[in-house]
Scaffold this motif. Sequence first.
Motif, short mmCIF file in Angstrom:
data_model
loop_
_atom_site.label_atom_id
_atom_site.label_comp_id
_atom_site.label_asym_id
_atom_site.label_seq_id
_atom_site.Cartn_x
_atom_site.Cartn_y
_atom_site.Cartn_z
N PHE A 256 -43.12 18.57 -37.40
CA PHE A 256 -42.20 17.61 -38.01
C PHE A 256 -40.77 18.15 -38.09
O PHE A 256 -39.84 17.38 -38.30
CB PHE A 256 -42.67 17.25 -39.42
CG PHE A 256 -43.97 16.50 -39.46
CD1 PHE A 256 -44.18 15.41 -38.64
CD2 PHE A 256 -44.98 16.88 -40.31
CE1 PHE A 256 -45.38 14.71 -38.67
CE2 PHE A 256 -46.18 16.19 -40.36
CZ PHE A 256 -46.38 15.11 -39.53
N LEU A 257 -40.61 19.46 -37.92
CA LEU A 257 -39.28 20.05 -38.05
C LEU A 257 -38.73 20.58 -36.73
O LEU A 257 -37.67 21.19 -36.71
CB LEU A 257 -39.31 21.20 -39.08
CG LEU A 257 -39.23 20.77 -40.54
CD1 LEU A 257 -39.39 21.97 -41.46
CD2 LEU A 257 -37.90 20.08 -40.82
N VAL A 258 -39.42 20.34 -35.63
CA VAL A 258 -38.89 20.77 -34.34
C VAL A 258 -37.62 19.99 -34.01
O VAL A 258 -36.63 20.55 -33.54
CB VAL A 258 -39.95 20.59 -33.23
CG1 VAL A 258 -39.35 20.94 -31.87
CG2 VAL A 258 -41.16 21.48 -33.51
N GLU A 259 -37.64 18.69 -34.26
CA GLU A 259 -36.48 17.85 -33.96
C GLU A 259 -35.66 17.50 -35.20
O GLU A 259 -34.45 17.34 -35.13
CB GLU A 259 -36.97 16.56 -33.28
CG GLU A 259 -35.86 15.64 -32.79
CD GLU A 259 -35.41 14.63 -33.84
OE1 GLU A 259 -34.29 14.09 -33.72
OE2 GLU A 259 -36.18 14.40 -34.79
N ALA A 260 -36.32 17.37 -36.36
CA ALA A 260 -35.65 16.84 -37.55
C ALA A 260 -34.94 17.90 -38.39
O ALA A 260 -34.26 17.55 -39.36
CB ALA A 260 -36.67 16.10 -38.43
N ASN A 261 -35.06 19.17 -38.06
CA ASN A 261 -34.41 20.22 -38.85
C ASN A 261 -32.89 20.02 -38.85
O ASN A 261 -32.26 20.03 -37.79
CB ASN A 261 -34.76 21.59 -38.25
CG ASN A 261 -34.36 22.74 -39.17
OD1 ASN A 261 -33.37 22.66 -39.90
ND2 ASN A 261 -35.13 23.81 -39.14
N PRO A 262 -32.28 19.81 -40.01
CA PRO A 262 -30.83 19.57 -40.05
C PRO A 262 -29.99 20.84 -39.91
O PRO A 262 -28.77 20.77 -39.85
CB PRO A 262 -30.62 18.94 -41.43
CG PRO A 262 -31.71 19.52 -42.28
CD PRO A 262 -32.90 19.70 -41.36
N GLY A 263 -30.65 22.00 -39.84
CA GLY A 263 -29.93 23.26 -39.79
C GLY A 263 -29.02 23.45 -38.59
O GLY A 263 -27.84 23.81 -38.73
N PRO A 264 -29.50 23.22 -37.35
CA PRO A 264 -28.62 23.44 -36.18
C PRO A 264 -27.35 22.60 -36.22
O PRO A 264 -26.26 23.11 -35.93
CB PRO A 264 -29.52 23.03 -35.01
CG PRO A 264 -30.92 23.27 -35.50
CD PRO A 264 -30.89 22.92 -36.95
N GLY A 265 -27.45 21.34 -36.58
CA GLY A 265 -26.26 20.50 -36.66
C GLY A 265 -25.32 20.96 -37.75
O GLY A 265 -24.09 20.93 -37.59
N LEU A 266 -25.89 21.38 -38.88
CA LEU A 266 -25.07 21.88 -39.99
C LEU A 266 -24.26 23.10 -39.55
O LEU A 266 -23.05 23.18 -39.81
CB LEU A 266 -25.95 22.23 -41.18
CG LEU A 266 -25.26 22.93 -42.35
CD1 LEU A 266 -24.20 22.04 -42.97
CD2 LEU A 266 -26.29 23.38 -43.39
N GLY A 267 -24.90 24.04 -38.88
CA GLY A 267 -24.19 25.24 -38.43
C GLY A 267 -23.07 24.93 -37.46
O GLY A 267 -21.97 25.50 -37.55
N LEU A 268 -23.32 24.00 -36.54
CA LEU A 268 -22.30 23.61 -35.57
C LEU A 268 -21.08 23.01 -36.27
O LEU A 268 -19.93 23.37 -35.97
CB LEU A 268 -22.90 22.61 -34.58
CG LEU A 268 -21.93 22.04 -33.55
CD1 LEU A 268 -21.66 23.07 -32.46
CD2 LEU A 268 -22.47 20.75 -32.94
N LEU A 269 -21.33 22.11 -37.20
CA LEU A 269 -20.22 21.45 -37.89
C LEU A 269 -19.46 22.41 -38.79
O LEU A 269 -18.23 22.30 -38.94
CB LEU A 269 -20.76 20.26 -38.69
CG LEU A 269 -21.33 19.11 -37.84
CD1 LEU A 269 -22.01 18.07 -38.73
CD2 LEU A 269 -20.25 18.45 -37.00
#
Length: 670
Positions: A256-269
Amino acid sequence: MAATAATPGSRPGARVHVQKFGTFLSNMVLPNIGAFIAWGLITALFIQTGWITLIGEHWFGYKPGLEAGQHDYGFVSSLGGWDKDGGGIVGPMITYLLPILIGYTGGRMAYGGDAIRGGVVGAIATMGAVTGADVPMFLGAMVMGPLGGWSMRKLDALWEGRIRPGFEMLVNNFSAGIWGGILAVVGFALAGPFVEHFSEGAGNAVDWLVDHNLMPLASVFVEPAKVLFLNNAINHGVFTPLGLDQAAKQGHSLLFLVEANPGPGLGLLLAFTIFGKGIAKSSAPGAILIQFIGGIHEIYFPYVLMKPKLIAAVILGGMTGVATNQLLDTGLRSPASPGSIIAVWLAAPADSFIGVTLSVILAAAVSFAVAAFLLRMEKDADEGDLTAATASMESMKGKRSSVAGALTGQRAHSGPIRSIVFACDAGMGSSAMGASVLRNKIRAAGHGEVTVVNKAISSLTDTFDLVVTHQDLTDRAQEKTPSAIHVSVDNFMASPRYDEIVAMVDGAGGAGDGAAATDADGAEAGAGDVLSPTSVVLGGTATSRDAAIEEAGQLLVAAGAVDPSYVDAMHERETSVSTYMGNGLAIPHGTNEAKPSIRRTAISFVRYDEPVDWNGKPAEFVLGIAGAGDDHNAVLARIAKTFTDPEQVARLREARTAEEVLAVIDVVRV
C-alpha cells in the motif's frame, strides 16, 4: 519534455491506453475508499493486535492467547471476530462488502451513463466470484463487475424499442435477474478459481521479491510511472488487490505504500524550497501542503518534468521507503487514498505506526538530499519553465489539473458562469444538438442570462467560461481556451454531465439580471425549410454504420443540397469522433473543411426497423446534416428536444409517412 495532443483520427499510443485502463481501475476503487477506511479503522481498533487490545494489555494487564477465544474481551473480541465464535465485522467486510462495492461500481461504469442497472448485474456477477474462492476477491470484482455491466448493455440493445408498452419493467427486471444469475454461476465456477490461482501466483512473486530483498526495485518503475500518470494501472490494478489479500492474512501490507508514500514528493519539494530558483522556489512551499497534507501527488510532477534528472531523487526516495517497511516488517491495513500523511497514519496498524512513519521520513530525507545535490550542481541561472512543464503534465494527464494553478499562479475559472460553448469538429451537428439539450436545462433552472452556443473548435476563442466537447476533442479545445472550465462528454443527448454543469452554474452564482439569452432557438424556421418529404426514408436498408452514412448522405445529394464530395467528408468526420448522440440517434455530417461543398442547408431523415450497429451502439434514427450557416440550428434544437422525449420518439417510430415525421419535429417547439 514536451507533449502534444493527438490529432483527430490518430491512433492513441500505448501510454494513453494504459492511462485509460488505470483510470478505469481507479474509478472502480476510489468512490469506495470510504468503505476501505471504515474497514481499516475497525480492523486497527478491534482485531486481536489492534489499538484497543494493546491499550488493554498495557493498562489492565490483559494477555490474550494466540488461539482465537483463549481470552474473551467481550464486545471488543466479538466485534473484531477473534472470539470463540469467529464472527465480527472485519472478515465479512473484506470478503463480501468491499469486493461487491467494487463490482457494483464497475458495472455502473461499464453499462454507461452511470446506470444503476449495470451496477446491480455487476454486483450479482461479483457475488459468484466472491463465493467461488477462499481469498478476498478484489481482482475478481474488477473483472466480473465491468463484465456484468457491459454485457447487460449489449443485451439491452438487442431488444431496445421492441418491447410492447406495459411490459418494460417485466422484461427489464427478469432480463437483469436471469443474466445476473448466469454470470454469478460463471463467476463461481471459473472466475473465482482463476483469480484465486492468479492471486496466489502474484502473491508468491511479491513474496519472492520480499524474501530476496528486491521489493525496493519496484520504485524504479513506479516513480516514473506516477509522473506519466500510469500509476493508477499499477496501484489499483496490482498493488491494491494483492495488498488487501496480504493484509487479510498478515494484518498489514507494505504494497500500500509503494506508490502512496508521500515522502519522496515531500523531499523533492523541500529541496526546491531551499535550493530552487524563481517561480519553482516560490511555489514549492504551497505545493508541500497540497502534496503532503492534501495527498495530491500530481502537484510535484511538473517539477520533475521541468528538470527530468530529478526523477532519480524520487526513485531513490521511494526505494528507501519500501526498504524501510520491508526491513521493519511494517505496512498499512488498507489503501491510503489520497496519499496524504493523514490517510497513511489512519491506515497504519498500531504495531506498524512507528515503522510507517519512519519510512516516510527516510524517504523524504533521501529524496531531499539527492534533489538538493542535483539542484546545487547546476551552474547556470536557468530556473526552468514550470509553466511549460505544468502544461506538459496536463497534456499527459488528459485533462486540466485541479491543483496546477498553485504552481503557475494561474487560477481555474472562478465566478459566475455566463457563457458556455459546445465545440466539435464542424460546429454544426453534434455540438448544435448538445447545446440545445443543455440550453433547455439551463433555462429550466432559471438561468436565462447564461448563453449556450455551438462552434467549431477551429473558431474557438478564449472568451468562454465553460467549454463542452466530446472526450476525444478535449485536448484540442483546451489549447484554444486554456482559461475556461472544460467538461468532456461521450453522449451529447443524455450525458449525466449536463446536470453537473447546471449545478456548477448554480454554485458559481450564474443568476444575474434575468435577461433572456438570444440564440438560434428563437428562429422561426420550420422543419420543412431544411427537411423536405423527399429526404425522409422510413425503411432504411443499410446494415452497417458506413452504409447508413452513405444512405443519409446520398439523400442530401439527391436533394441538391450538397456536392457528392460532401458524402466522403461525412465518412472522414466519423473516423475522428463518433456522431452517435445517444437515445438511438446518430447525426453524421461533414468536416469543417467540407463546408464549401454545401450548396444549402438541409437535413435527411432515415429510420431503421433493425437498428444499425454504430460503434457498438444501436442507431435507429440517422439524420444526415449539411449546415451552410446557422439557419439549421432551430430545427436541430427541435430534433434534440424530440429525442429527449420518449413520447415523441414513439411517434417517430410509429410514423407511416414523411409528413408525420415533419409534423412531430415541427410541433416540438423549444
